[in-house]
Structure formats: structure tokens, C-alpha cells
Design a protein around this motif. Structure first.
Motif, mmCIF file in Angstrom:
data_model
loop_
_atom_site.group_PDB
_atom_site.id
_atom_site.type_symbol
_atom_site.label_atom_id
_atom_site.label_comp_id
_atom_site.label_asym_id
_atom_site.label_seq_id
_atom_site.Cartn_x
_atom_site.Cartn_y
_atom_site.Cartn_z
ATOM 1 N N GLN A 74 5.609 7.703 -5.604
ATOM 2 C CA GLN A 74 5.279 6.425 -6.222
ATOM 3 C C GLN A 74 3.917 5.931 -5.741
ATOM 4 O OE1 GLN A 74 9.079 4.347 -5.119
ATOM 5 N NE2 GLN A 74 8.949 3.602 -7.212
ATOM 6 N N ASP A 75 3.224 5.258 -6.627
ATOM 7 C CA ASP A 75 1.939 4.663 -6.272
ATOM 8 C C ASP A 75 2.196 3.281 -5.674
ATOM 9 O OD1 ASP A 75 -0.589 3.696 -6.028
ATOM 10 O OD2 ASP A 75 -1.154 3.978 -8.131
ATOM 11 N N PRO A 76 1.815 3.061 -4.406
ATOM 12 C CA PRO A 76 2.049 1.743 -3.789
ATOM 13 C C PRO A 76 1.436 0.604 -4.580
ATOM 14 C CG PRO A 76 1.374 3.355 -2.140
ATOM 15 C CD PRO A 76 1.188 4.005 -3.473
ATOM 16 N N ALA A 77 0.280 0.855 -5.189
ATOM 17 C CA ALA A 77 -0.386 -0.195 -5.958
ATOM 18 C C ALA A 77 0.473 -0.646 -7.131
ATOM 19 C CB ALA A 77 -1.741 0.308 -6.465
ATOM 20 N N VAL A 78 1.163 0.305 -7.769
ATOM 21 C CA VAL A 78 2.020 -0.037 -8.903
ATOM 22 C C VAL A 78 3.197 -0.882 -8.446
ATOM 23 C CG1 VAL A 78 3.552 0.912 -10.671
ATOM 24 C CG2 VAL A 78 1.357 2.022 -10.202
ATOM 25 N N VAL A 79 3.803 -0.492 -7.323
ATOM 26 C CA VAL A 79 4.950 -1.234 -6.798
ATOM 27 C C VAL A 79 4.543 -2.642 -6.379
ATOM 28 C CG1 VAL A 79 6.709 -1.305 -4.983
ATOM 29 C CG2 VAL A 79 6.099 0.871 -6.051
ATOM 30 N N ILE A 80 3.402 -2.756 -5.710
ATOM 31 C CA ILE A 80 2.924 -4.069 -5.269
ATOM 32 C C ILE A 80 2.643 -4.968 -6.467
ATOM 33 C CG2 ILE A 80 0.995 -5.276 -4.157
ATOM 34 C CD1 ILE A 80 0.867 -2.971 -2.152
ATOM 35 N N LEU A 247 -1.062 -0.803 3.375
ATOM 36 C CA LEU A 247 -1.909 0.256 2.845
ATOM 37 C C LEU A 247 -3.180 0.437 3.653
ATOM 38 C CD1 LEU A 247 -1.681 -0.742 -0.930
ATOM 39 C CD2 LEU A 247 -0.112 0.715 0.373
ATOM 40 N N ALA A 248 -3.783 1.616 3.520
ATOM 41 C CA ALA A 248 -5.097 1.869 4.101
ATOM 42 C C ALA A 248 -6.141 1.061 3.323
ATOM 43 C CB ALA A 248 -5.423 3.358 4.029
ATOM 44 N N PRO A 249 -7.285 0.730 3.938
ATOM 45 C CA PRO A 249 -8.307 -0.076 3.250
ATOM 46 C C PRO A 249 -8.703 0.466 1.884
ATOM 47 C CG PRO A 249 -8.839 0.100 5.575
ATOM 48 C CD PRO A 249 -7.649 0.992 5.344
ATOM 49 N N SER A 250 -8.858 1.793 1.778
ATOM 50 C CA SER A 250 -9.252 2.369 0.485
ATOM 51 C C SER A 250 -8.161 2.168 -0.556
ATOM 52 C CB SER A 250 -9.544 3.865 0.647
ATOM 53 O OG SER A 250 -8.407 4.539 1.167
ATOM 54 N N ALA A 251 -6.909 2.263 -0.135
ATOM 55 C CA ALA A 251 -5.790 2.063 -1.057
ATOM 56 C C ALA A 251 -5.686 0.604 -1.469
ATOM 57 C CB ALA A 251 -4.487 2.532 -0.417
ATOM 58 N N ARG A 252 -6.064 -0.315 -0.572
ATOM 59 C CA ARG A 252 -6.036 -1.741 -0.919
ATOM 60 C C ARG A 252 -7.023 -2.026 -2.037
ATOM 61 N NH1 ARG A 252 -6.276 -4.193 5.256
ATOM 62 N NH2 ARG A 252 -4.544 -2.944 6.054
ATOM 63 N N ASN A 253 -8.183 -1.378 -1.960
ATOM 64 C CA ASN A 253 -9.182 -1.565 -3.018
ATOM 65 C C ASN A 253 -8.670 -1.031 -4.347
ATOM 66 O OD1 ASN A 253 -10.937 -2.656 -1.120
ATOM 67 N ND2 ASN A 253 -11.908 -0.680 -0.685
ATOM 68 N N THR A 254 -7.959 0.111 -4.283
ATOM 69 C CA THR A 254 -7.403 0.701 -5.497
ATOM 70 C C THR A 254 -6.366 -0.224 -6.124
ATOM 71 O OG1 THR A 254 -7.726 2.933 -4.620
ATOM 72 C CG2 THR A 254 -6.166 2.683 -6.445
ATOM 73 N N ALA A 255 -5.550 -0.827 -5.253
ATOM 74 C CA ALA A 255 -4.518 -1.751 -5.739
ATOM 75 C C ALA A 255 -5.153 -2.964 -6.406
ATOM 76 C CB ALA A 255 -3.624 -2.183 -4.584
ATOM 77 N N GLN A 256 -6.247 -3.451 -5.817
ATOM 78 C CA GLN A 256 -6.925 -4.618 -6.370
ATOM 79 C C GLN A 256 -7.530 -4.292 -7.730
ATOM 80 O OE1 GLN A 256 -9.815 -6.237 -3.701
ATOM 81 N NE2 GLN A 256 -10.204 -8.038 -4.946
ATOM 82 N N GLU A 257 -8.130 -3.078 -7.846
ATOM 83 C CA GLU A 257 -8.717 -2.663 -9.120
ATOM 84 C C GLU A 257 -7.637 -2.488 -10.181
ATOM 85 O OE1 GLU A 257 -10.809 0.860 -8.172
ATOM 86 O OE2 GLU A 257 -12.372 -0.147 -6.998
ATOM 87 N N SER A 258 -6.474 -1.960 -9.753
ATOM 88 C CA SER A 258 -5.370 -1.764 -10.687
ATOM 89 C C SER A 258 -4.869 -3.083 -11.229
ATOM 90 C CB SER A 258 -4.221 -1.007 -9.986
ATOM 91 O OG SER A 258 -3.103 -0.910 -10.825
ATOM 92 N N GLU A 259 -4.782 -4.087 -10.342
ATOM 93 C CA GLU A 259 -4.326 -5.402 -10.748
ATOM 94 C C GLU A 259 -5.330 -6.058 -11.701
ATOM 95 O OE1 GLU A 259 -2.936 -9.646 -8.739
ATOM 96 O OE2 GLU A 259 -3.794 -8.054 -7.512
#
Length: 264
Positions: A74-80, A247-259
Motif C-alpha cells: 500500500q502507498d502510505p500517501a494514499v492511506v493518509i 514517513l521519510a521526508p521524501s515520502a512526505r513530499n510525495t504525499a503532499q503532491e498527491s493530496e
């Protein structure tokens, strides 16, 4: 399907075959096979592993090999983002509105937590139920991992047992000096089989299962914190920042972009 696992195993075979062929050709590859050594190493290590577990646990552990080839992480960004969407619904329409929203949730763990909140369950009880569920899942995963770790431990040991058997038989029959070299080579083949079993098969499988377990545990911990935060009525922005801390910093950025992409 997880390409990395397949490629890694195939490359292991290629490297082994290349190493053997480059030092003697096809004949040297044929000399690496010995039926007795194979039976001693594989059969003995399986017997030892089987003796270390209940039959059902052993079978489930062996079956878990198929899990390393599945790419269902699962993608953490999607779940968040899903949790943030639920928090916005709860903030605007109330917790009872989550019952309808929960129908579209595919993750059974997250859906279970949301329904507990909708039913008005005490927050501490919600946490207790969810964490118990999480602990039980991890326990089942570790039981499967333990089978492969034990097999990896016993493989080289039984390889050494086979080598010792070969050396004993060789030392008892040293009248013909020309047979000593071939007998020694045959004896060492069992050690080779044990090392291959541990380092090409068992340890990589155990490592991949651990990685999958760690990822699933993180996803469930994110869900638990998100559910409790929604129940506590926290601001969606605060919930978002709290969950991104997993999440790791890079993953946090990915989550923000996804949102941001979802809002557009």
C-alpha cells in the motif's frame, strides 16, 4: 508481481552457473551434483525445521514463499489522504456520517476502526481492539518468518554434517590415493548445498517477509493514529502532519503532491 524478487533469484542462479562454468565448463557443472549430498542437506534441514514447529505452522511458513512475489504494498500517501478525507467528513457532518463513507474503504483494518468510532466505542477500547488486532497479525507474520530463519540456520549445519560423513568415509578408505581428491570434492558438495540453501533461498525470503511485515505494521499504525485522531475531533491539518511523521521526508513530499493533485 514483485519483479525485484524474481530478478534477484534468477541472478543468483546465473552468478552460480557462471562461476562454475568459468572454472571448468559444463563438466564442472555436472560435478556439482551429488544425490546423497542433496538428500542429506535438504532432507536433513527440512526434518530439523519440521521438528522445530507445529505441522500447521511449518506448512503455513512454506506456503508464505508466494508472498514474496506479490507486489501489493500500500502507498502510505494514499492511506493518509483517505484518512484526511474521512476527518473532513467527520468535521463537517459528524462521526455518524462516517458510516456511509466507510462503505468505500477497501482496507478491512481501517474500515473496522471507523465502524467502532461510528458505534460510539470508548477511545481507549478502540485503541485496545485495534492494537490487539495489529499484534495478532504481526505474530502470525513472525511465525512464518521464523520457519525460513530456522531453515536458513539448519541448512549449513546439515551441509557440514554431510561433509563430515564424507570425510569419515574417505579417511577409512585411503589405500588408493587417486580416490582421495574426488572423495573430498564430493564431501564438500554438501557444504555448498547448505550455503546455497541458506543464502540464495531461505535468508532472502525471510528478509523479504520481514520487509513486508514492517510495511504492513506501519500502515496499520498510521490507521490507528488516524482513527483515534478523527474520534478526538482533531483538525484535519493537524492529523495530516501527525500521520506524515511516520514517513521519510521524501515520502512526505510525495504525499503532499498527491493530496494537491487530488484537490485539483
Amino acid at each position: 508481481m514483485d519483479i525485484a524478487s524474481i530478478v534477484g533469484m534468477l541472478l543468483g542462479v546465473v552468478m552460480f552457473v557462471f562461476g562454475v562454468l568459468s572454472n571448468g565448463g559444463v563438466a564442472s557443472l555436472h560435478s556439482m551434483w551429488d544425490t546423497a549430498s542433496f538428500i542429506i542437506t535438504i532432507g536433513g534441514s527440512i526434518a530439523g525445521t519440521l521438528a522445530s514447529f507445529k505441522l500447521a505452522d511449518f506448512i503455513n511458513g512454506i506456503k508464505s514463499i508466494k508472498l514474496i512475489f506479490k507486489d501489493e504494498v500500500q502507498d502510505p500517501a494514499v492511506v493518509i489522504n483517505q484518512i484526511i478525507s474521512l476527518s473532513n467528513t467527520a468535521r463537517k457532518e459528524g462521526l455518524l456520517a462516517l458510516e456511509e463513507a466507510a462503505n468505500g474503504i477497501e482496507d478491512d483494518f481501517l474500515k473496522k476502526g471507523i465502524m467502532l468510532v461510528v458505534d460510539g466505542t470508548d477511545p481507549e477500547l478502540v485503541r485496545g481492539i485495534m492494537e490487539t488486532d495489529l499484534a495478532c497479525v504481526e505474530s502470525r507474520h513472525k511465525a512464518k518468518i521464523a520457519v525460513w530463519e530456522k531453515w536458513a540456520e539448519l541448512g549449513p549445519a546439515w551441509g557440514m554434517i554431510g561433509t563430515l560423513i564424507g570425510l569419515i568415509l574417505m579417511l577409512k578408505n585411503m589405500e588408493d590415493a587417486s580416490t582421495i581428491g574426488p572423495a573430498m570434492a564430493t564431501a564438500l558438495v554438501t557444504t555448498l548445498y547448505g550455503s546455497l540453501l541458506a543464502n540464495w533461498l531461505c535468508n532472502p525470503i525471510a528478509g523479504k517477509l520481514k520487509l513486508n511485515n514492517d510495511n504492513e505494521m506501519m500502515m496499520k499504525e498510521i490507521s490507528v493514529e488516524g482513527i483515534l485522531s478523527i474520534q478526538a475531533g482533531e483538525n484535519p491539518r493537524v492529523i495530516e502532519e501527525k500521520l506524515k511523521s511516520f514517513l521519510a521526508p521524501s515520502a512526505r513530499n510525495t504525499a503532499q503532491e498527491s493530496e494537491a493533485g487530488g484537490e485539483e
